[in-house]
Design a protein around this motif. Structure first.
Motif, mmCIF file in Angstrom:
data_model
loop_
_atom_site.group_PDB
_atom_site.id
_atom_site.type_symbol
_atom_site.label_atom_id
_atom_site.label_comp_id
_atom_site.label_asym_id
_atom_site.label_seq_id
_atom_site.Cartn_x
_atom_site.Cartn_y
_atom_site.Cartn_z
ATOM 1 N N PHE A 36 108.025 100.788 74.801
ATOM 2 C CA PHE A 36 107.745 100.046 73.567
ATOM 3 C C PHE A 36 107.444 101.007 72.417
ATOM 4 N N ALA A 37 106.661 102.034 72.703
ATOM 5 C CA ALA A 37 106.343 103.014 71.663
ATOM 6 C C ALA A 37 107.598 103.730 71.176
ATOM 7 N N PHE A 38 108.574 103.880 72.061
ATOM 8 C CA PHE A 38 109.814 104.575 71.709
ATOM 9 C C PHE A 38 110.741 103.709 70.858
ATOM 10 N N CYS A 39 110.938 102.445 71.265
ATOM 11 C CA CYS A 39 111.951 101.624 70.576
ATOM 12 C C CYS A 39 111.372 100.447 69.802
ATOM 13 N N GLN A 40 110.037 100.263 69.876
ATOM 14 C CA GLN A 40 109.364 99.182 69.156
ATOM 15 C C GLN A 40 109.859 97.800 69.575
ATOM 16 N N ARG A 41 110.227 97.678 70.845
ATOM 17 C CA ARG A 41 110.602 96.392 71.421
ATOM 18 C C ARG A 41 110.030 96.297 72.826
ATOM 19 N N SER A 42 109.655 95.074 73.216
ATOM 20 C CA SER A 42 109.148 94.880 74.579
ATOM 21 C C SER A 42 110.279 95.098 75.574
ATOM 22 N N VAL A 43 110.010 95.888 76.588
ATOM 23 C CA VAL A 43 111.018 96.263 77.574
ATOM 24 C C VAL A 43 110.448 96.013 78.966
ATOM 25 N N VAL A 44 111.250 95.416 79.842
ATOM 26 C CA VAL A 44 110.863 95.239 81.240
ATOM 27 C C VAL A 44 111.507 96.353 82.052
ATOM 28 N N VAL A 45 110.688 97.071 82.805
ATOM 29 C CA VAL A 45 111.172 98.164 83.645
ATOM 30 C C VAL A 45 111.161 97.689 85.095
ATOM 31 N N GLN A 46 112.325 97.693 85.727
ATOM 32 C CA GLN A 46 112.463 97.231 87.109
ATOM 33 C C GLN A 46 112.461 98.431 88.048
ATOM 34 N N GLY A 47 111.560 98.426 89.034
ATOM 35 C CA GLY A 47 111.464 99.537 89.971
ATOM 36 C C GLY A 47 112.148 99.250 91.292
ATOM 37 N N ALA A 48 112.543 100.318 91.976
ATOM 38 C CA ALA A 48 113.211 100.171 93.275
ATOM 39 C C ALA A 48 112.232 99.876 94.391
ATOM 40 N N GLY A 49 111.004 100.381 94.270
ATOM 41 C CA GLY A 49 110.008 100.196 95.317
ATOM 42 C C GLY A 49 108.667 99.825 94.724
ATOM 43 N N ARG A 50 108.031 98.801 95.289
ATOM 44 C CA ARG A 50 106.730 98.348 94.784
ATOM 45 C C ARG A 50 105.621 99.074 95.534
ATOM 46 N N THR A 51 105.415 100.326 95.192
ATOM 47 C CA THR A 51 104.413 101.122 95.891
ATOM 48 C C THR A 51 103.016 100.561 95.651
ATOM 49 N N ASP A 52 102.169 100.654 96.689
ATOM 50 C CA ASP A 52 100.796 100.148 96.624
ATOM 51 C C ASP A 52 99.889 101.100 95.855
ATOM 52 N N ALA A 53 98.675 100.634 95.609
ATOM 53 C CA ALA A 53 97.654 101.477 94.995
ATOM 54 C C ALA A 53 97.451 102.732 95.838
ATOM 55 N N GLY A 54 97.442 103.885 95.183
ATOM 56 C CA GLY A 54 97.203 105.141 95.876
ATOM 57 C C GLY A 54 98.421 105.793 96.475
ATOM 58 N N VAL A 55 99.559 105.086 96.511
ATOM 59 C CA VAL A 55 100.794 105.649 97.054
ATOM 60 C C VAL A 55 101.499 106.440 95.957
ATOM 61 N N HIS A 56 102.028 107.599 96.318
ATOM 62 C CA HIS A 56 102.657 108.499 95.356
ATOM 63 C C HIS A 56 104.177 108.329 95.360
ATOM 64 N N ALA A 57 104.818 108.942 94.379
ATOM 65 C CA ALA A 57 106.282 108.939 94.335
ATOM 66 C C ALA A 57 106.783 110.293 93.864
ATOM 67 N N LEU A 58 107.804 110.766 94.545
ATOM 68 C CA LEU A 58 108.539 111.961 94.121
ATOM 69 C C LEU A 58 109.922 111.584 93.615
ATOM 70 N N GLY A 59 110.358 110.364 93.938
ATOM 71 C CA GLY A 59 111.699 109.948 93.548
ATOM 72 C C GLY A 59 111.820 108.443 93.385
ATOM 73 N N GLN A 60 110.819 107.824 92.758
ATOM 74 C CA GLN A 60 110.944 106.402 92.424
ATOM 75 C C GLN A 60 112.091 106.227 91.433
ATOM 76 N N VAL A 61 112.815 105.134 91.557
ATOM 77 C CA VAL A 61 113.911 104.835 90.629
ATOM 78 C C VAL A 61 113.615 103.518 89.935
ATOM 79 N N ALA A 62 113.919 103.469 88.648
ATOM 80 C CA ALA A 62 113.740 102.253 87.861
ATOM 81 C C ALA A 62 114.885 102.153 86.861
ATOM 82 N N HIS A 63 115.035 100.969 86.282
ATOM 83 C CA HIS A 63 116.003 100.849 85.187
ATOM 84 C C HIS A 63 115.381 100.039 84.062
ATOM 85 N N LEU A 64 115.915 100.246 82.869
ATOM 86 C CA LEU A 64 115.485 99.494 81.699
ATOM 87 C C LEU A 64 116.647 99.377 80.730
#
Length: 247
Positions: A36-64
């Motif tokens: 939003f700060a970049f394009c001044q429009r609300s954007v929904v980001v869809q992730g490949a994996g719904r990691t839980d609290a405390g779980v890390h990612a080295l290669g999460q994938v998302a699209h927008l």
């Protein structure tokens, strides 16, 4: 509108998980706020994996989807600038077609669970691995893991709040290896049940410390009942490392 694929890494300790929730800050919220700060429009980001609290990612994938066309490097640098000081980074941005979906187009997900098996407590690795002070028989854990390969009803390793329609999954890879004091459990599948990797890891630990036998594991899998399985391994040792797609 143009669609972009993001590859991200993050330290999960500061977040309630990937997905937006009412009880705290999520990774998704941080990325969407930066977009939003970049394009001044609300954007929904869809992730490949719904990691839980405390779980890390080295290669999460998302699209927008963003209005207009931008150089991928510009999006990467802008999102990273707007996400500071949160421990989230966009590693790569790629332009993709409108049919690409980070979650539904994925053909395989890979997780690594890290155990540090030593007597002394963790300092630098605290919050980034599961500290197990008692000796583990890693070879026994590796042998036991083979019983879980293939297509099964994994209800025994499914969290009670899992929303998946079916408990049946096909586990392509489950390996247990040791390098020094680090024990790594690698799991690959098209998709996983909620907390499946952590529940399998907690059960394999019982094999490793001698409290369970291979027969106990076979019985637990056949029971199709979470109460028959081992404990849930802590979130801190789990990393989403890779998401694969058809070329």
């Amino acid at each position: 509108m143009s669609r972009y694929k993001l590859t991200l890494e993050y330290d999960g300790r500061s977040f309630v998980g990937w997905q937006r929730q009412n009880n705290g800050l999520s990774v998704q919220e941080v990325v969407e706020s930066a977009a939003f700060a970049f394009c001044q429009r609300s954007v929904v980001v869809q992730g490949a994996g719904r990691t839980d609290a405390g779980v890390h990612a080295l290669g999460q994938v998302a699209h927008l989807d963003l209005p207009g066309t931008y150089a991928p490097e510009r999006i990467r640098d802008a999102l990273n600038a707007h996400m500071r000081p949160h421990l989230v980074a966009v590693l790569m941005v790629e332009t993709v077609d409108d049919h690409f979906h980070a979650r539904f187009s994925a053909t395989e997900r890979m997780y690594i669970y890290r155990i540090i098996n030593r007597r002394t407590p963790l300092v630098l690795e605290s919050g980034r691995a599961w500290w197990v002070p008692d000796p583990l028989n890693v070879q026994a854990m590796a042998t036991a893991a083979q019983y879980l390969l293939g297509r099964h009803d994994f209800s025994t390793f499914r969290a009670s709040g899992c929303q998946a329609e079916s408990p049946v999954r096909t586990l392509n890879t489950l390996t247990v290896t040791q390098h020094g004091e680090v024990v790594s459990i690698v799991a690959r599948a098209r998709s996983f049940l909620h907390r499946q990797v952590r529940n399998m890891t907690g059960t394999l630990r019982l094999i490793g410390d001698g409290r369970w036998t291979y027969s106990d594991l076979r019985y637990a899998l056949a029971a199709r009942d979470r109460r028959a399985g081992g404990p849930t391994a802590p979130a801190c040792g789990l990393y989403l490392t890779e998401v694969r797609y058809m070329l």
